[in-house]
Motif scaffolding. Structure first.
Motif, PDB file in Angstrom:
ATOM      1  N   TRP A   1      68.795  51.689  -9.743  1.00  0.00           N
ATOM      2  CA  TRP A   1      68.289  51.976  -8.406  1.00  0.00           C
ATOM      3  C   TRP A   1      66.851  51.508  -8.221  1.00  0.00           C
ATOM      4  N   ARG A   2      66.117  51.321  -9.316  1.00  0.00           N
ATOM      5  CA  ARG A   2      64.726  50.870  -9.232  1.00  0.00           C
ATOM      6  C   ARG A   2      64.592  49.345  -9.245  1.00  0.00           C
ATOM      7  N   SER A   3      65.709  48.642  -9.241  1.00  0.00           N
ATOM      8  CA  SER A   3      65.672  47.181  -9.305  1.00  0.00           C
ATOM      9  C   SER A   3      64.949  46.598  -8.084  1.00  0.00           C
TER      10      SER A   3
ATOM     11  N   LEU B   1      67.520  60.218  -1.852  1.00  0.00           N
ATOM     12  CA  LEU B   1      68.815  60.737  -1.423  1.00  0.00           C
ATOM     13  C   LEU B   1      69.830  59.607  -1.280  1.00  0.00           C
ATOM     14  N   ALA B   2      69.374  58.435  -0.828  1.00  0.00           N
ATOM     15  CA  ALA B   2      70.271  57.284  -0.726  1.00  0.00           C
ATOM     16  C   ALA B   2      70.790  56.887  -2.110  1.00  0.00           C
ATOM     17  N   GLY B   3      69.913  56.914  -3.110  1.00  0.00           N
ATOM     18  CA  GLY B   3      70.347  56.612  -4.473  1.00  0.00           C
ATOM     19  C   GLY B   3      71.382  57.604  -4.967  1.00  0.00           C
ATOM     20  N   LYS B   4      71.182  58.879  -4.636  1.00  0.00           N
ATOM     21  CA  LYS B   4      72.151  59.899  -5.024  1.00  0.00           C
ATOM     22  C   LYS B   4      73.489  59.669  -4.319  1.00  0.00           C
ATOM     23  N   ARG B   5      73.447  59.303  -3.038  1.00  0.00           N
ATOM     24  CA  ARG B   5      74.680  59.038  -2.292  1.00  0.00           C
ATOM     25  C   ARG B   5      75.413  57.813  -2.859  1.00  0.00           C
ATOM     26  N   LEU B   6      74.665  56.800  -3.303  1.00  0.00           N
ATOM     27  CA  LEU B   6      75.298  55.622  -3.883  1.00  0.00           C
ATOM     28  C   LEU B   6      76.007  55.985  -5.187  1.00  0.00           C
ATOM     29  N   ARG B   7      75.359  56.791  -6.018  1.00  0.00           N
ATOM     30  CA  ARG B   7      76.000  57.202  -7.270  1.00  0.00           C
ATOM     31  C   ARG B   7      77.259  58.010  -6.992  1.00  0.00           C
TER      32      ARG B   7
END
Length: 745
Positions: free
Chosen positions: A140-142, A173-179
């Motif tokens: 997610w940090r890419s 929160l977007a990163g959490k939703r993607l996972r």
């Protein structure tokens, strides 16, 4: 064309039956030819109808083709379900945005999304991340995701009134939703009922947002053996949780908001363990025993640990669950809450080598100063006592014990110099303590009588794990030789200046001669033989108006008994329970012993059939908050007076112990329990700082006794609706004069 098709896609509602139109004449242009897309020739509704027709025929062709490669029992049904459900496109947000309307966003005290519109924004973020971030993203940090993240944030700002400071929260929160979306795809399409990976084609439902190459890449990564190992490990860990979460998609933040609203509370937050428990209550409202046990342990531990210790180490909930505290996460608070934001604690950096060396130098200087003061104290003690011609001089300077067994008094010098018990010194050559040589400067003693039950042994017994004086009766312990004195005399300490020039000698109160005609009952103020020492630190609490300790609380109780109650009917109407016998710390260690102590106190005062009050100054533990508990045993009423907001629910272990003691006492007396015990929260005067609680508790007792009132009004007494500083200073003057009159100083 692309813009128009995108707009039409967002407004299509695939849950409705598709329109069926007759085929166009061959001479007419195709509804999807370039000629057909002129706003002067076709209306928007006509374009929408044609688009729906085209999409339905496309899906029919897709189903027909897949009938040849999938078994007839499930594939077509699954596809029909996909057509019926469709992709979530958040139509209400799109329509509002086209009208120029933005939604307001609300945040909790811990900076978490709450209602109204909190769940809407969270769902919209999930929609956006599926549109702009590929499912093959593993980091997610890419930097490659920068453009997609910026697009997500700009879309959020187009539809919601949201400050720039909230960008970090939304992107996280977007990163959490993607996972979550990636896990959903794996579990839904790439695993069978047993959780094993299987081959699967791309779902038609997500064909518009997941390309064929992207899907193949996603599937290939999940064929990796290392991925399978991690997946199996996580599945086993999550398959049988000890304390399953039961609130679905509500989340901790919205759950907390709902609880506070239902309780109509002015609070803005709930303790972690309270929220954790609420999140594990099902629709039936039943709390399983394991969850309740964790909650009860958290309640007890939270009252004994200083808040600073909780912030510096693991939280109370993590300690009780015996699990690690993960970085950037507060257990029991949900997404978005970090230790730094929750505890409002500034980040600290590691000290430099120079700072470490400076700190060590300061510590060395402090140790040297303490050593010099100790040596000077010993010289002063011997020098001052050498002038005394009595036998006490030789005893205090160099306590000498003849060979054999001698009766003695046992003293401690910390936190105050005081007598804590009596026993016998066993002074024989080669004496061993539990088969081990005694440390240098220690002697072997047997403990016969304990005067301070909570005093810590100077040399804990590692064999029997004995650490307190009350547990050492009848056993042998090691004791510093300079704190052992023959039982015939009471040692004294040198004169010191305290506070405003008051000179004093600290002596055992039990050893002093009482003023003629002012002798206390043999049972004592607290129902048992008790002695109290007023030390320098205690006097400083009065002079500097600091938090009060047990010694000052007890001494003022003695003052009230001696000046207000002695020789009057008040002695039969008001009784006192020693604060040193029941507090949160003791209840945590041994609740049964504390309960029995309370019962013994009740039994010592008679039959208790006539109305009377038992005053219990209760401390939350480790020098914490003071409250007053007043018990009427005849009417089964317990009054709770707290100079801070809240009620007895802050101390559930205290309430449980008090209730159990009252019922056990009545059972031993064969009294009939006519009704349940009633607790009354008295609306008493409130303190406006963090140190006055002890003064307020003393004032509560003083006013109740002075007014001779057994029944305490729920709205307190009209005469004392509030306390000024003058009310508190009056008590300090009374106590100081009492200490002087009793020759304690």
């Amino acid at each position: 064309m692309g813009f128009l098709s995108t707009a039409i896609t967002l407004y299509c509602d695939y849950s409705r039956p598709p329109f069926v139109l007759p085929p166009s004449p061959s001479s007419s242009p195709s509804p999807f030819s370039a000629a057909a897309f002129t706003f002067t020739e076709l209306s928007a509704s006509t374009v929408t109808v044609h688009f729906l027709l085209h999409r339905y025929r496309h899906l029919e062709d897709k189903m027909a083709n897949q009938d040849d490669t999938h078994d007839a029992n499930g594939s077509r049904n699954n596809i029909e379900k996909e057509i019926k459900r469709g992709l979530a496109v958040m139509k209400s947000i799109i329509r509002a945005r086209d009208k120029g309307v933005k939604f307001e966003v609300h945040w909790s005290a811990e900076d978490q999304l709450i209602e109204p519109n909190g769940s809407m924004l969270a769902s919209y973020i999930g929609f956006l991340v599926r549109q702009h971030i590929p499912i093959t993203c593993d980091n997610w940090r890419s930097p490659e995701l920068k453009v997609g993240k910026e697009k997500i944030w700009s879309e959020i700002q187009r539809s919601f009134h949201i400050d720039e400071s909230r960008q970090k929260y939304c992107i996280q929160l977007a990163g959490k939703r993607l996972r979550g979306f990636r896990s959903f795809l794996s579990n839904k399409f790439l695993k069978d009922e047993e959780g094993k990976f299987v081959e699967a084609e791309r779902s038609m439902k997500y064909a518009e947002i997941i390309s064929a190459d992207e899907w193949d890449n996603f599937v290939a990564k999940r064929r990796n053996e290392k991925f399978h190992e991690v997946s199996d490990k996580n599945r086993k860990r999550a398959s049988k949780p000890a304390y399953p979460y039961k609130k679905g998609r509500t989340g901790y933040a919205r759950l907390q908001q709902r609880i506070l609203a239902e309780e109509k509370s002015d609070a803005t937050s709930l303790p972690e363990h309270v929220l954790w428990k609420a999140a594990r209550v099902g629709k039936d409202g039943i709390v399983v025993e394991a969850v309740q046990n964790v909650y009860d342990e958290c309640e007890t531990l939270s009252q004994t640990l200083p808040s600073t210790e909780v912030q510096d180490c693991r939280s109370v909930l993590s300690r009780v669950l015996n699990v690690p505290e993960y970085s950037g996460h507060v257990r029991g608070k949900g997404f978005g809450v970090t230790p730094s934001s929750f505890y409002k604690k500034a980040k600290t950096k590691n000290p430099t080598n120079k700072e470490v060396m400076e700190t060590l130098a300061e510590l060395r200087a402090q140790v040297l100063q303490l050593q010099n003061e100790n040596a000077r104290y010993r010289e002063e003690r011997c020098g001052s006592e050498a002038k005394d011609t009595s036998d006490r001089a030789s005893i205090n300077c160099q306590p000498k014990f003849p060979e054999g067994i001698t009766h003695c008094q046992l003293y401690l010098s910390s936190p105050t110099y005081r007598i804590v018990g009596k026993g016998k010194v066993h002074n024989t050559s080669g004496e061993l303590l539990h088969h081990n040589p005694l440390p240098v400067g220690y002697m072997k003693v047997s403990v016969d009588l304990v005067l301070d039950t909570d005093a810590l042994l100077p040399l804990p017994d590692v064999v029997s794990e004995t650490t307190l004086m009350r547990d050492a009766v009848g056993s042998f312990v090691g004791w510093p030789s300079d704190l052992i004195f023959p039982d015939a005399e009471t040692p004294t300490r040198p004169t010191h200046k305290v506070g405003k020039g008051i000179s004093r000698r600290i002596e055992s109160v039990a050893s002093q001669k009482e003023v003629p005609g002012r002798k206390l009952k043999s049972a004592g103020v607290f129902g048992f033989a008790h002695s109290e020492i007023i030390a320098k630190e205690d006097m400083q609490q009065l002079f500097e108006h600091d938090e009060l300790g047990i010694a000052v609380i007890h001494t003022y109780i003695w003052y009230m008994y001696d000046t207000l109650m002695r020789g009057t009917e008040l002695c039969n109407r008001f009784n006192f329970i020693a604060a040193s016998r029941i507090n949160t710390t003791l209840i945590t260690k041994n609740p049964t012993s504390v309960k029995n102590d309370l019962v013994d106190r009740f039994m010592a005062a008679g039959d208790n059939t006539t109305p009377s009050l038992y005053f219990l100054p209760f401390n939350s533990g480790n020098g914490g908050h003071w409250v007053l508990v007043a018990m009427d045993l005849s009417r089964l009423i317990v009054y709770y007076l707290d100079s801070l907001s809240g009620d007895w629910s802050k101390y559930p272990s205290m309430k449980k112990t008090v209730d159990a003691a009252i019922l056990k006492f009545r059972s031993k007396k064969n009294y009939r329990n006519r009704k349940d015990i009633t607790w009354v929260r008295v609306e008493c005067p409130q303190q406006n700082n963090s140190v006055d609680c002890g003064f307020f508790v003393l004032r509560f007792m003083r006013d109740i006794i002075a007014l001779n009132r057994i029944d305490i009004p729920k709205m307190y007494f009209d005469e004392y609706k509030s306390y000024s500083r003058a009310h508190l200073d009056e008590m300090k003057d009374e106590l100081c004069q009492f200490i002087i009159d009793q020759r304690i100083i």
